[in-house]
Scaffold this motif. Structure first.
Motif, short mmCIF file in Angstrom:
data_model
loop_
_atom_site.label_atom_id
_atom_site.label_comp_id
_atom_site.label_asym_id
_atom_site.label_seq_id
_atom_site.Cartn_x
_atom_site.Cartn_y
_atom_site.Cartn_z
N ASP A 37 0.84 -1.19 0.00
CA ASP A 37 0.00 0.00 0.00
C ASP A 37 0.88 1.25 0.00
O ASP A 37 2.11 1.16 0.02
N GLU A 66 1.49 3.54 2.22
CA GLU A 66 2.38 3.77 3.37
C GLU A 66 3.66 2.96 3.24
O GLU A 66 4.76 3.45 3.47
N HIS A 119 -3.66 -7.05 4.67
CA HIS A 119 -3.81 -5.90 5.55
C HIS A 119 -4.13 -4.64 4.74
O HIS A 119 -5.02 -3.85 5.10
N ALA A 120 -3.42 -4.47 3.62
CA ALA A 120 -3.65 -3.29 2.77
C ALA A 120 -5.07 -3.29 2.23
O ALA A 120 -5.74 -2.24 2.21
N GLU A 121 -5.55 -4.45 1.84
CA GLU A 121 -6.91 -4.53 1.29
C GLU A 121 -7.96 -4.24 2.36
O GLU A 121 -8.96 -3.57 2.11
N LYS A 122 -7.69 -4.72 3.57
CA LYS A 122 -8.62 -4.50 4.67
C LYS A 122 -8.70 -2.99 5.00
O LYS A 122 -9.78 -2.43 5.18
N LYS A 123 -7.53 -2.37 5.04
CA LYS A 123 -7.49 -0.93 5.34
C LYS A 123 -8.23 -0.13 4.28
O LYS A 123 -8.98 0.80 4.57
N GLN A 124 -8.02 -0.53 3.02
CA GLN A 124 -8.66 0.16 1.90
C GLN A 124 -10.17 0.01 2.00
O GLN A 124 -10.92 0.98 1.83
N ARG A 158 -11.94 -0.52 4.66
CA ARG A 158 -12.45 0.26 5.80
C ARG A 158 -12.58 1.73 5.41
O ARG A 158 -13.56 2.40 5.73
N LYS A 159 -11.57 2.21 4.66
CA LYS A 159 -11.57 3.61 4.24
C LYS A 159 -12.77 3.89 3.33
O LYS A 159 -13.45 4.90 3.46
N GLU A 160 -13.02 2.96 2.43
CA GLU A 160 -14.13 3.13 1.49
C GLU A 160 -15.47 3.10 2.21
O GLU A 160 -16.38 3.84 1.87
N GLN A 179 -16.02 4.02 5.30
CA GLN A 179 -16.16 5.27 6.03
C GLN A 179 -16.61 6.41 5.11
O GLN A 179 -17.34 7.31 5.51
#
Lengths: 95, 318
Positions: free
Chosen positions: A31, A33, B305-310, B312-314, B316
Motif C-alpha cells: 500500500d 504507506e 492488511h492493505a486490502e482491509k485498510k482500503q 475500511r476507508k471506502e 467510512q
C-alpha cells in the motif's frame, strides 16, 4: 504461490525545498504507506531527498510516442513564441 | 506490420541509437533489443541480490563497529541496486515474479563470482577491492547505454559503488600492514579472488557471442578483453602499494604495449561455475529460494492488511 502480487508504485523525490519532485524510479509495495517507507530506504539512503511522493503506476496515463508528431511538432514552427523573433533596434535597452 | 515496414522501423531505430538518442519504455524497439535487455538487465539485478549473500555471511563477525556499519551499508546498497535494476527491467514488460522465477529455476544466470565461498574476513577486503573494482569497470560504460531506464539506474549504481571499492581496499591495507598472520590472510584472499575476478569480465572476445550486437546497442562500449586489460593495468600498482603478490607468475610489464602481459585464465573452471558446478552454486540458490518461500506469508499478510485498510476507508467514505 502467493495469491496476489504487490502493486508497482512510481517514486518522486524532492531533493531540497525550492526544487520540484522528480521521478527517480519505481518499487513494489502492498500500500501507499509501505511504498513511502520502502522509497525512503531504496531512493534516499544518502540524503537525496526532503520529500517523497508515491503514485501507483496504474494511475499514470502516458502519451504514446507514436503520436509524438501530432502532439509536439506543431510547436516547432511557432518561432513567434520566442523573444528573438521580434526585430528591435540595438539601442532599445531593458527589453 | 509488413516486413518492409519493420525493416524501415529498424533502420530508424539504429540511426537513433547511432545519434546517441535514448530509447524509452514506450518507444518502438526490435524484439531482439527487448529480449537482450531483459536478459542482461535481469541478470545484472540477480547478481546484485545474490551478491549480498557472500558478504552477509560476515556482518555478524566484522572485527569492529566501523567495519560492521560499512559492510551493512554496502550490503544494503546492493539490495538497492538490485531493486533499481529490477524495476528498470520491468519497464520492458516482464514482471518481477517472472524474473524471480527465472532466477530460482536456474533459467537466468547471475555473476559466477558469487559462487565462491567467503572463508575469512580478508575476503571482505578482496571482494570490495577486486570484485567491486571489476564491476565498476564493467558498469561505468553502461551509464551511457542506449536504454534510458538502464542508463539512469546505472548512474545511481556507479555513484554509490565507489565507496564499496575503497572500503575493501582499506580492509586489505590494514591487514597487509598488520601482523604476519594478518598479512598472510590478505595474501590468501588475493590468491583466491584474483583469477575469478579476471573471469568476471567475461569470456575472451573470440568466445563472446553477444559482443558485436551489444556494441551496436551501446550495451557494451569496450570488449571483454579490453576491460580485463584495463582492470589488470589499474590493479597491479594497487597490489604493489599493499605489498601483496598477484598470483600469476607470467604477469609482466610490457614496455611496448604499455600494459601488463598476464598468464592463461582457466576457462574450464569458469564454464564449470557458470554451468552450476562452482563451490557455492547450490548453497546460493538454496538461500535465495528459501528466503522467497519463507517470506511468502509476510507478503500475503501485507497485501491482506492493505486490502482491509482500503475497504475500511471506502466504507467510512460512504
Amino acid at each position: 504461490m502467493s495469491t496476489k502480487n504487490w502493486p508497482l508504485w512510481e517514486i518522486f523525490v524532492r531533493s531540497k525545498n525550492g526544487l520540484e519532485h522528480r521521478h527517480c524510479g519505481s518499487l513494489h509495495a502492498a500500500d501507499s504507506e509501505m511504498a513511502l517507507e520502502n522509497a525512503r530506504d531504496v531512493y534516499t539512503r544518502r540524503n537525496e531527498g526532503v520529500s517523497i511522493w508515491v503514485v501507483e503506476s496504474k494511475h499514470i496515463t502516458a502519451s504514446n510516442p507514436e503520436n509524438n508528431g501530432e502532439l509536439f511538432e506543431p510547436a516547432q514552427d511557432k518561432v513567434y513564441r520566442h523573444p528573438t523573433f521580434y526585430d528591435l533596434p540595438d539601442d532599445v535597452k531593458h527589453m | 506490420m509488413s516486413e518492409e515496414q519493420i525493416r524501415s522501423l529498424e533502420r530508424q531505430f539504429d540511426e537513433k541509437i547511432a545519434r546517441d538518442e535514448k530509447i524509452e519504455p514506450k518507444d518502438w524497439m526490435p524484439e531482439k533489443y527487448r529480449q537482450t535487455h531483459i536478459r542482461q538487465m535481469s541478470q545484472h539485478a540477480h547478481s546484485e541480490i545474490v551478491g549480498m549473500l557472500p558478504e552477509g555471511n560476515w556482518i555478524t563477525r566484522a572485527p569492529s563497529l566501523r567495519r560492521k556499519v560499512a559492510l551493512l551499508a554496502k550490503v544494503q546498497d546492493e539490495a538497492g541496486h538490485g531493486l533499481y535494476l529490477y524495476s528498470a527491467t520491468e519497464t520492458l514488460g516482464i514482471s518481477r515474479e517472472e524474473m524471480y522465477e527465472q532466477l530460482h529455476t536456474g533459467k537466468a544466470k547471475y555473476s559466477s563470482i558469487f559462487n565462491y565461498p567467503t572463508l575469512t574476513w580478508a575476503d571482505m577486503g578482496a571482494i570490495g577491492w577486486l570484485v567491486d573494482g571489476a564491476a565498476i569497470i564493467n558498469q561505468v560504460p553502461l551509464c551511457n547505454t542506449s536504454y534510458g531506464p538502464y542508463a539512469r539506474a546505472m548512474i545511481r549504481v556507479c555513484k554509490e559503488e565507489s565507496f564499496h571499492q575503497r572500503q575493501g581496499f582499506e580492509i586489505m591495507l590494514k591487514l597487509a600492514n598488520g601482523t604476519p598472520e594478518q598479512k598472510e590472510m590478505a595474501q590468501d584472499a588475493l590468491n583466491r579472488w584474483w583469477w575469478p575476478s579476471l573471469m568476471m569480465l567475461g569470456p575472451t572476445d573470440d568466445k563472446s557471442v553477444h559482443t558485436e550486437q551489444s556494441m551496436k546497442w551501446k550495451l557494451k562500449r569496450k570488449t571483454n578483453d579490453e576491460l580485463r586489460q584495463q582492470f589488470i593495468d589499474q590493479t597491479v600498482p594497487q597490489a604493489d602499494i599493499l605489498g601483496l603478490t598477484i598470483p600469476d607468475p607470467d604477469l609482466k610489464w610490457n614496455e611496448e604495449r604499455q600494459s601488463y602481459d598476464f598468464g592463461e585464465i582457466n576457462w574450464d573452471e569458469f564454464w564449470q561455475v557458470v554451468k552450476g558446478h562452482g563451490p557455492m552454486n547450490k548453497e546460493r540458490m538454496k538461500a535465495r529460494v528459501g528466503a522467497w518461500e519463507r517470506g511468502e506469508w509476510v507478503r500475503d499478510a501485507a497485501m491482506a492488511h492493505a486490502e482491509k485498510k482500503q475497504a475500511r476507508k471506502e466504507k467510512q467514505a460512504v
